[in-house]
Design a protein around this motif. Structure first.
Motif, PDB file in Angstrom:
ATOM      1  N   SER A  47       0.757  -1.292   0.081  1.00 22.77           N
ATOM      2  CA  SER A  47      -0.114   0.061   0.071  1.00 22.77           C
ATOM      3  C   SER A  47       0.736   1.307   0.048  1.00 22.77           C
ATOM      4  O   SER A  47       0.425   2.331  -0.199  1.00 22.77           O
ATOM      5  CB  SER A  47      -0.998  -0.097   1.142  1.00 22.77           C
ATOM      6  N   GLY A  48       2.037   1.167   0.488  1.00 21.34           N
ATOM      7  CA  GLY A  48       3.099   2.499   0.347  1.00 21.34           C
ATOM      8  C   GLY A  48       3.015   2.879   1.819  1.00 21.34           C
ATOM      9  O   GLY A  48       3.699   4.160   2.085  1.00 21.34           O
ATOM     10  N   LEU A  49       1.781   2.728   2.710  1.00 22.07           N
ATOM     11  CA  LEU A  49       1.535   3.501   3.909  1.00 22.07           C
ATOM     12  C   LEU A  49       2.656   3.265   4.883  1.00 22.07           C
ATOM     13  O   LEU A  49       3.263   2.095   4.988  1.00 22.07           O
ATOM     14  CB  LEU A  49       0.104   3.083   4.525  1.00 22.07           C
ATOM     15  N   LEU A  50       2.699   4.304   5.802  1.00 18.38           N
ATOM     16  CA  LEU A  50       3.674   4.212   6.966  1.00 18.38           C
ATOM     17  C   LEU A  50       2.954   3.833   7.997  1.00 18.38           C
ATOM     18  O   LEU A  50       1.640   4.306   8.329  1.00 18.38           O
ATOM     19  CB  LEU A  50       4.328   5.874   7.041  1.00 18.38           C
ATOM     20  N   GLY A  51       3.619   3.108   9.010  1.00 20.79           N
ATOM     21  CA  GLY A  51       2.872   2.658  10.170  1.00 20.79           C
ATOM     22  C   GLY A  51       3.397   3.134  11.250  1.00 20.79           C
ATOM     23  O   GLY A  51       3.997   4.316  11.648  1.00 20.79           O
ATOM     24  N   ASP A  52       3.833   2.312  12.391  1.00 18.93           N
ATOM     25  CA  ASP A  52       4.010   2.520  13.548  1.00 18.93           C
ATOM     26  C   ASP A  52       5.506   2.859  13.736  1.00 18.93           C
ATOM     27  O   ASP A  52       6.258   2.412  12.743  1.00 18.93           O
ATOM     28  CB  ASP A  52       3.918   1.453  14.832  1.00 18.93           C
ATOM     29  N   THR A  53       5.969   3.537  14.810  1.00 18.74           N
ATOM     30  CA  THR A  53       7.371   3.894  14.955  1.00 18.74           C
ATOM     31  C   THR A  53       7.934   2.676  15.647  1.00 18.74           C
ATOM     32  O   THR A  53       7.362   2.207  16.800  1.00 18.74           O
ATOM     33  CB  THR A  53       7.607   5.046  15.935  1.00 18.74           C
ATOM     34  N   LEU A  54       8.964   2.063  15.139  1.00 18.65           N
ATOM     35  CA  LEU A  54       9.523   0.913  16.011  1.00 18.65           C
ATOM     36  C   LEU A  54      10.603   1.004  16.742  1.00 18.65           C
ATOM     37  O   LEU A  54      10.938   0.478  17.614  1.00 18.65           O
ATOM     38  CB  LEU A  54      10.048   0.147  14.769  1.00 18.65           C
ATOM     39  N   GLN A  55      11.584   2.322  16.407  1.00 16.87           N
ATOM     40  CA  GLN A  55      12.507   2.705  17.228  1.00 16.87           C
ATOM     41  C   GLN A  55      12.917   4.189  17.071  1.00 16.87           C
ATOM     42  O   GLN A  55      12.559   4.757  16.169  1.00 16.87           O
ATOM     43  CB  GLN A  55      13.719   1.828  16.969  1.00 16.87           C
ATOM     44  N   GLU A  56      13.539   4.742  18.136  1.00 27.76           N
ATOM     45  CA  GLU A  56      13.882   6.162  18.267  1.00 27.76           C
ATOM     46  C   GLU A  56      15.188   6.287  18.696  1.00 27.76           C
ATOM     47  O   GLU A  56      15.538   5.685  19.973  1.00 27.76           O
ATOM     48  CB  GLU A  56      12.840   7.102  18.856  1.00 27.76           C
ATOM     49  N   LEU A  57      16.209   6.844  18.070  1.00 33.77           N
ATOM     50  CA  LEU A  57      17.380   6.797  18.725  1.00 33.77           C
ATOM     51  C   LEU A  57      17.719   8.467  18.792  1.00 33.77           C
ATOM     52  O   LEU A  57      17.456   9.341  17.981  1.00 33.77           O
ATOM     53  CB  LEU A  57      18.575   6.390  17.639  1.00 33.77           C
ATOM     54  N   HIS A  58      18.439   8.850  19.917  1.00 38.88           N
ATOM     55  CA  HIS A  58      18.983  10.383  19.864  1.00 38.88           C
ATOM     56  C   HIS A  58      20.376  10.406  19.164  1.00 38.88           C
ATOM     57  O   HIS A  58      21.199   9.703  19.363  1.00 38.88           O
ATOM     58  CB  HIS A  58      19.382  10.796  21.169  1.00 38.88           C
ATOM     59  N   VAL A  59      20.285  11.258  17.938  1.00 36.18           N
ATOM     60  CA  VAL A  59      21.382  11.475  17.309  1.00 36.18           C
ATOM     61  C   VAL A  59      21.326  13.141  17.046  1.00 36.18           C
ATOM     62  O   VAL A  59      20.399  13.761  16.595  1.00 36.18           O
ATOM     63  CB  VAL A  59      21.188  11.069  15.880  1.00 36.18           C
TER      64      VAL A  59
END
Length: 360
Positions: A334-346
């Protein structure tokens, strides 16, 4: 993550060093600890060779731009082989010419003088040579703010390898050059000289589709995406897509990066300012037309760049002003974006480049 299936390079506009992170294609997770912190000063844009063996870091140092050339050693570590001045101010974008004979560098230059420029550096087995060609397109618009002079924001090679296009955000133009890779001064002005965009639109980043029939362009200041046709080695504007109603009250709305999915079925665009979002378009396979499918919050502030994972199941976004890097799920069908799996501080991430399988 003892054996990451891919690697990610993270450029940084406001800090020292490029991060080299492992990426697990199965889970979509990044290694918390870098595989390597590559020495570079404010490397806001990265150019990687097709085989992932060579890296060119565009650095913003005091007194002007600098380009560092790096190569993988036997252990898989990137080592600096050459460092050259770029002969311009604020090197913000670059690409390799046909057969990787030259590195082409776009200088934005916020100030009116010396203004934006386009530099050509020869690429050799030892690394990188000094600038052999420096092109400027003088332009003045009295009374303007971000468009008082030339600001070259990107440079790309057409799919035929014979033409180069440079976006001038200041002049609302996309300049075209003939590319002759065997020459030390390979760029020659084409005729007609440029494609003129609507006044005040601010062309930022240009992207060709895989077939070479169409191109897409973010217009940073007018908050639009342009669909261009590429025929007879010329770009022609076909239509403009508004991100918001034209009569909406003024606000800080700026478009940024854009990328196509590997299969060419979807176009992704980042927008910054009042809305920090990723916008998803479906691409018509016959004529390249766009149909909006989704707007997804970027999870931070100022999503300057983003990258699709090699298998298309994840999208990674660099939020420069909130100092975070997010991994999002993506549905390839579908091309759609879903949940956030990970977040890093950069700190202030500004560019993301996948480089295939790691060594070892």
């Amino acid at each position: 993550m003892p054996n990451p299936s891919h690697e990610l390079l993270v450029g940084c506009a406001e800090c020292d060093g490029i991060l080299r992170l492992g990426f697990d294609a199965a889970s979509g997770r990044l290694e918390q600890r870098p595989l390597q912190r590559i020495t570079a000063s404010k490397a806001s844009w990265l150019v990687v060779s097709a085989d992932g063996e060579r890296l060119f870091a565009l650095e913003d140092v005091q007194g002007g731009g600098r380009i560092s050339a790096l190569r993988r050693d036997a252990a898989g570590q990137f080592i600096v082989t050459a460092s050259m001045p770029s002969e311009g101010v604020e090197a913000v974008h670059g690409c390799l010419g046909e057969e990787a004979r030259h590195l082409l560098v776009a200088h934005y230059c916020t100030d009116a003088l010396p203004g934006g420029s386009l530099a050509v550096l020869p690429v050799s087995a030892d690394g990188l040579g000094r600038v052999t060609q420096l092109l400027a397109e003088p332009f003045e618009r009295p009374g303007a703010q971000r468009q008082a002079s030339s600001h070259i924001h990107c440079v790309v090679v057409a799919p035929d390898g014979l033409h180069v296009f440079a976006c001038d955000l200041g002049a609302d133009r996309v300049y075209e050059y003939h590319y002759q890779g065997e020459r030390s001064d390979p760029l020659a002005p084409a005729n007609p000289r440029h494609l003129q965009l609507p006044e005040g639109s601010g062309p930022r980043h240009l992207l060709f589709d895989a077939g070479g029939r169409h191109a897409y362009l973010t217009l940073e200041l007018s908050n639009q995406v342009a669909l261009l046709d590429y025929q007879d080695r010329r770009l022609r504007l076909r239509t403009l897509y508004d991100l918001d109603p034209p009569l909406q009250p003024p606000a800080d709305r700026r478009l940024g990066a854009l990328h196509l999915s590997v299969d060419g079925r979807f176009l992704y665009v980042s927008r910054r300012g009042a809305e920090n979002q990723l916008v998803v378009y479906a691409v018509d396979p016959l004529d390249g037309a766009l149909e909006e499918r989704q707007r997804r919050d970027s999870g931070g502030v100022e999503p300057r760049e983003f990258a699709l994972a090699p298998d298309g199941r994840f999208l990674l976004v660099a939020n420069q002003r909130s100092d975070n890097l997010l991994v999002m799920q993506r549905d390839p069908d579908s091309g759609l974006l879903g949940d956030t799996l990970q977040e890093l501080h950069v700190p202030s991430p500004s560019d993301l480049k996948f480089i295939g399988r790691p060594y070892g």
